[in-house]
Write a protein that holds these residues in place. Sequence first.
Motif, mmCIF file in Angstrom:
data_model
loop_
_atom_site.group_PDB
_atom_site.id
_atom_site.type_symbol
_atom_site.label_atom_id
_atom_site.label_comp_id
_atom_site.label_asym_id
_atom_site.label_seq_id
_atom_site.Cartn_x
_atom_site.Cartn_y
_atom_site.Cartn_z
ATOM 1 N N GLY A 1 4.905 -7.715 -6.176
ATOM 2 C CA GLY A 1 4.821 -8.567 -4.725
ATOM 3 C C GLY A 1 4.556 -7.365 -4.050
ATOM 4 O O GLY A 1 4.458 -7.964 -2.574
ATOM 5 N N ALA A 2 5.020 -5.903 -3.564
ATOM 6 C CA ALA A 2 5.226 -4.892 -2.267
ATOM 7 C C ALA A 2 4.466 -4.800 -1.893
ATOM 8 O O ALA A 2 4.479 -3.614 -1.022
ATOM 9 C CB ALA A 2 6.608 -4.315 -2.745
ATOM 10 N N GLY B 1 1.461 -8.554 2.561
ATOM 11 C CA GLY B 1 1.861 -9.357 3.212
ATOM 12 C C GLY B 1 3.075 -9.820 3.142
ATOM 13 O O GLY B 1 4.259 -8.391 3.567
ATOM 14 N N ILE B 2 4.110 -10.766 3.046
ATOM 15 C CA ILE B 2 5.916 -10.743 2.934
ATOM 16 C C ILE B 2 6.457 -9.375 2.264
ATOM 17 O O ILE B 2 7.188 -9.674 2.966
ATOM 18 C CB ILE B 2 5.741 -12.517 2.318
ATOM 19 C CG1 ILE B 2 5.599 -13.268 3.313
ATOM 20 C CG2 ILE B 2 7.466 -12.201 1.631
ATOM 21 C CD1 ILE B 2 5.738 -14.736 2.863
ATOM 22 N N GLY B 3 6.180 -9.314 0.702
ATOM 23 C CA GLY B 3 6.366 -8.371 0.000
ATOM 24 C C GLY B 3 6.502 -7.375 0.931
ATOM 25 O O GLY B 3 7.934 -6.194 1.075
ATOM 26 N N ALA B 4 5.255 -6.636 1.550
ATOM 27 C CA ALA B 4 5.300 -5.371 2.234
ATOM 28 C C ALA B 4 6.460 -5.344 3.537
ATOM 29 O O ALA B 4 6.997 -4.327 3.655
ATOM 30 C CB ALA B 4 4.238 -4.733 2.839
ATOM 31 N N ALA C 1 -2.638 0.359 -3.847
ATOM 32 C CA ALA C 1 -2.227 -0.420 -2.320
ATOM 33 C C ALA C 1 -0.688 -0.385 -2.481
ATOM 34 O O ALA C 1 0.068 -0.562 -1.215
ATOM 35 C CB ALA C 1 -2.299 -2.176 -2.891
ATOM 36 N N LEU C 2 -0.024 0.077 -3.623
ATOM 37 C CA LEU C 2 1.127 0.445 -3.176
ATOM 38 C C LEU C 2 1.944 1.972 -2.870
ATOM 39 O O LEU C 2 2.862 1.743 -1.770
ATOM 40 C CB LEU C 2 1.967 1.188 -5.221
ATOM 41 C CG LEU C 2 1.981 0.275 -5.387
ATOM 42 C CD1 LEU C 2 2.653 0.288 -7.199
ATOM 43 C CD2 LEU C 2 3.867 -1.091 -4.867
ATOM 44 N N ASP C 3 0.400 2.715 -2.907
ATOM 45 C CA ASP C 3 1.032 3.963 -1.512
ATOM 46 C C ASP C 3 1.263 3.539 -0.144
ATOM 47 O O ASP C 3 1.351 4.284 0.236
ATOM 48 C CB ASP C 3 -0.385 4.879 -2.173
ATOM 49 C CG ASP C 3 -0.447 5.485 -3.709
ATOM 50 O OD1 ASP C 3 1.144 5.523 -4.046
ATOM 51 O OD2 ASP C 3 -1.078 5.625 -3.892
ATOM 52 N N ALA C 4 -0.539 2.871 -0.077
ATOM 53 C CA ALA C 4 -0.415 2.371 1.346
ATOM 54 C C ALA C 4 0.943 1.911 2.058
ATOM 55 O O ALA C 4 1.043 1.834 3.065
ATOM 56 C CB ALA C 4 -0.963 0.972 1.727
ATOM 57 N N SER C 5 1.537 1.453 1.243
ATOM 58 C CA SER C 5 2.699 0.170 1.625
ATOM 59 C C SER C 5 4.180 1.402 2.054
ATOM 60 O O SER C 5 4.799 1.651 2.809
ATOM 61 C CB SER C 5 3.714 -1.100 0.844
ATOM 62 O OG SER C 5 4.509 -1.146 1.092
ATOM 63 N N LYS C 6 3.864 2.684 0.786
ATOM 64 C CA LYS C 6 5.206 3.835 1.029
ATOM 65 C C LYS C 6 4.952 4.037 1.956
ATOM 66 O O LYS C 6 6.287 4.103 2.796
ATOM 67 C CB LYS C 6 5.259 4.110 -0.422
ATOM 68 C CG LYS C 6 5.523 5.003 -0.365
ATOM 69 C CD LYS C 6 6.072 6.452 -1.394
ATOM 70 C CE LYS C 6 6.467 7.102 -2.130
ATOM 71 N NZ LYS C 6 6.714 7.775 -3.039
ATOM 72 N N ASP C 7 3.611 4.276 2.466
ATOM 73 C CA ASP C 7 3.506 5.129 3.470
ATOM 74 C C ASP C 7 3.766 4.602 4.875
ATOM 75 O O ASP C 7 3.697 5.180 5.786
ATOM 76 C CB ASP C 7 1.803 5.260 3.308
ATOM 77 C CG ASP C 7 1.409 6.401 2.264
ATOM 78 O OD1 ASP C 7 2.105 7.215 1.759
ATOM 79 O OD2 ASP C 7 0.534 6.862 2.434
ATOM 80 N N ALA C 8 3.537 3.228 5.124
ATOM 81 C CA ALA C 8 3.872 3.076 5.973
ATOM 82 C C ALA C 8 5.082 2.724 6.078
ATOM 83 O O ALA C 8 6.121 3.156 7.932
ATOM 84 C CB ALA C 8 3.767 1.602 5.748
ATOM 85 N N THR D 1 7.220 3.475 -6.534
ATOM 86 C CA THR D 1 6.904 2.586 -7.069
ATOM 87 C C THR D 1 6.029 2.115 -8.278
ATOM 88 O O THR D 1 6.554 3.632 -8.197
ATOM 89 C CB THR D 1 5.538 3.093 -6.533
ATOM 90 O OG1 THR D 1 4.730 4.301 -6.446
ATOM 91 C CG2 THR D 1 5.314 3.180 -4.252
ATOM 92 N N PHE D 2 5.674 1.099 -8.415
ATOM 93 C CA PHE D 2 5.596 1.095 -9.788
ATOM 94 C C PHE D 2 4.463 0.216 -10.187
ATOM 95 O O PHE D 2 4.232 -1.327 -9.671
ATOM 96 C CB PHE D 2 6.152 0.353 -10.426
ATOM 97 C CG PHE D 2 7.757 1.461 -10.725
ATOM 98 C CD1 PHE D 2 7.674 2.098 -11.501
ATOM 99 C CD2 PHE D 2 8.660 0.985 -9.427
ATOM 100 C CE1 PHE D 2 8.616 3.142 -12.168
ATOM 101 C CE2 PHE D 2 9.293 1.777 -10.401
ATOM 102 C CZ PHE D 2 10.033 2.741 -10.959
#
Length: 111
Positions: free
Chosen positions: A5-6, A9-12, A34-41, A53-54
């Motif tokens: 859930g990364a 929200g909380i996961g990120a 969505a994972l790419d956006a979290s990783k980029d941040a 990312t998976f």
Amino acid sequence: MLITGASRGIGAQIALQYARAGASLSLVARTQAALDASKDAILREHPSAQVLTFPADVRNAKRAEEVVAATVAHFGRLDLLIANAGILRAMDKRALRLPTRITAAIFVADL
């Protein structure tokens, strides 16, 4: 460490905080975008962070096992799993009106 859930929200936020502390991360969520956006941040703030990312639905046990195996293969071990994935269906929202106690669990693994 592996966080489900990364992607938001909380996961990120957990992922970002652990990246600040220098952790190597495996991020899991249902969509790659969505994972790419979290990783980029994370990488904007910490360009040297190690982030995998998976895209996966963790309800699929075989896919979850593959994610753990790939994480261990890449980093050599998995020290911490934060099981944060979940969804709230309309039917579940009624339960939120009831007096409940919410607990969180963090699992530590030595693989």
